[in-house]
Design an enzyme around this catalytic site. Structure first.
Site, PDB file in Angstrom:
ATOM      1  N   LYS A 204       0.682  -1.133   0.056  1.00 38.30           N
ATOM      2  CA  LYS A 204       0.104   0.361   0.469  1.00 38.30           C
ATOM      3  C   LYS A 204       0.781   0.891   0.271  1.00 38.30           C
ATOM      4  CE  LYS A 204      -4.640  -2.247   1.293  1.00 38.30           C
ATOM      5  NZ  LYS A 204      -5.625  -2.250   2.071  1.00 38.30           N
ATOM      6  N   ARG A 245      -3.293 -10.973   3.963  1.00 39.27           N
ATOM      7  CA  ARG A 245      -3.617 -10.571   2.933  1.00 39.27           C
ATOM      8  C   ARG A 245      -2.777  -9.974   2.144  1.00 39.27           C
ATOM      9  NH1 ARG A 245      -5.829  -7.112  -0.569  1.00 39.27           N
ATOM     10  NH2 ARG A 245      -7.296  -7.382  -2.637  1.00 39.27           N
TER      11      ARG A 245
HETATM   12  N1  PMM Z   1      -7.344  -3.911   0.383  1.00 41.83           N
HETATM   13  C1  PMM Z   1      -7.429  -4.143  -1.441  1.00 41.83           C
HETATM   14  C2  PMM Z   1      -8.746  -4.856  -1.734  1.00 41.83           C
HETATM   15  N2  PMM Z   1      -9.017  -6.151  -1.247  1.00 41.83           N
HETATM   16  N3  PMM Z   1      -9.280  -6.685   1.391  1.00 41.83           N
HETATM   17  C3  PMM Z   1      -9.250  -6.805   2.583  1.00 41.83           C
HETATM   18  N4  PMM Z   1     -10.400  -7.651   3.086  1.00 41.83           N
HETATM   19  N5  PMM Z   1      -8.535  -5.983   3.229  1.00 41.83           N
HETATM   20  C4  PMM Z   1      -8.345  -4.772   2.374  1.00 41.83           C
HETATM   21  O1  PMM Z   1      -7.195  -3.690   3.297  1.00 41.83           O
HETATM   22  C5  PMM Z   1      -8.173  -4.682   1.065  1.00 41.83           C
HETATM   23  C6  PMM Z   1      -9.326  -5.888   0.214  1.00 41.83           C
HETATM   24  C7  PMM Z   1      -7.247  -3.160  -1.753  1.00 41.83           C
HETATM   25  O2  PMM Z   1      -6.661  -3.339  -3.571  1.00 41.83           O
HETATM   26  P1  PMM Z   1      -5.448  -4.654  -3.402  1.00 41.83           P
HETATM   27  O3  PMM Z   1      -6.233  -5.735  -3.950  1.00 41.83           O
HETATM   28  O4  PMM Z   1      -4.280  -4.308  -5.129  1.00 41.83           O
HETATM   29  O5  PMM Z   1      -4.568  -4.879  -2.137  1.00 41.83           O
END
Ligand code: PMM
Length: 266
Positions: A204, A245
């Site tokens: 991020k 994640r």
């Molecule tokens: N951040 C992104 C996408 N999905 N899901 C959860 N549960 N928490 C998050 O902080 C989150 C998410 C941001 O985009 P990315 O897929 O490029 O990481």
């Protein structure tokens, strides 16, 4: 949890896995590298992003989920839409990851309850095109927990089992970079709420900003933020996170193993 973004515009890997065949291959790779869950998403949530139409989101994620689930992988669908969650579950998904915590489309909680699957409820204050206008907090951790509690209550009221609820502080979503650091510093307070916690710091922007080139001030690009991501994986795992994640699995698996060994001493 390894990330498969079937999007043309995600900040972290925009467009790399937009082709369904490449997305499926990437999912298999993440699983082979050790991801326990593969998270498939078709909507970019980067600040300012425009939402795809629902048909487009379905077209992006459903075939990829079907193929990964059929091969025996544990798959989550990263969506805010009830219809997408429903089709994804029919295609074999095992878990719903809703970054809006059931706020964007409240019917998603009924879909989750009917399917009897776990759900990730993330702290969220609005869609990507305006979320960074909602970053005012007196105490970010206290307030995000106060705002997550009604989301948990809504899930329970819809019939979701209490032991199938995961919470997520939503790093970068209606948060400043400083807020993200405060949340990570105080992660134990969130873990202490008693629900499994998902942490998604991977690549991020607050990491890109921290690691900016000291001479030019240029932000470190997303693909070069994985070592910093792994560092946060260690601290988050030690603080009791249930799931991390990430976009890049191997270093983060090692980080979890380091944290598990360190944690075993206490
Ligand atoms: N951040 C992104 C996408 N999905 N899901 C959860 N549960 N928490 C998050 O902080 C989150 C998410 C941001 O985009 P990315 O897929 O490029 O990481």
């Amino acid at each position: 949890m390894g990330v498969v973004n079937v999007t043309p515009d995600s900040f972290s890997d925009g467009g790399l896995w937009f082709d369904p065949k490449l997305a499926v291959d990437h999912g298999f790779r993440l699983a082979a590298e050790g991801a326990d869950i593969v998270d498939v998403g078709g909507e970019s949530t980067r600040p300012g992003a425009k939402r795809p139409p629902i048909e487009e989101e379905l077209r992006r994620v459903v075939p990829v989920i079907r193929e990964l689930a059929a091969a025996g992988l544990t798959v989550s669908v990263d969506t805010m839409r009830a219809e997408v969650a429903e089709q994804a579950l029919k295609a074999g998904a095992h878990l719903v990851n809703d970054v809006s915590g059931g706020l964007a489309d409240p019917d998603i909680l009924r879909v989750v309850a009917d399917a009897g699957v776990p759900v990730v409820l993330m702290h969220w204050r609005g869609h990507a095109d305006h979320m960074q206008q909602h970053t005012t907090y007196t105490d970010v951790v206290t307030e995000l927990m106060q705002e997550l509690r009604p989301r948990v209550d809504a899930a329970l009221a819809a019939g979701v089992d209490t032991d199938r609820i995961v919470i997520d502080p939503g790093l970068g979503f209606a948060k400043t970079w400083d807020h993200n650091w405060t949340i990570l510093n105080r992660l134990r307070e969130i873990v202490d709420a008693g629900y499994p916690v998902l942490v998604a710091a991977s690549r991020k922007t607050f990491l890109g900003e921290l690691l900016a080139d000291p001479t030019t001030g240029e932000r470190r690009p997303p693909a070069q933020r994985d070592a910093a991501t792994a560092a946060l994986t260690i601290t988050s795992a030690l603080d009791g996170a249930w799931c991390i994640r990430v976009h890049e699995v191997p270093a983060n698996i090692d980080a979890v193993r380091v944290a598990a060994r360190l944690g075993a001493e206490t």
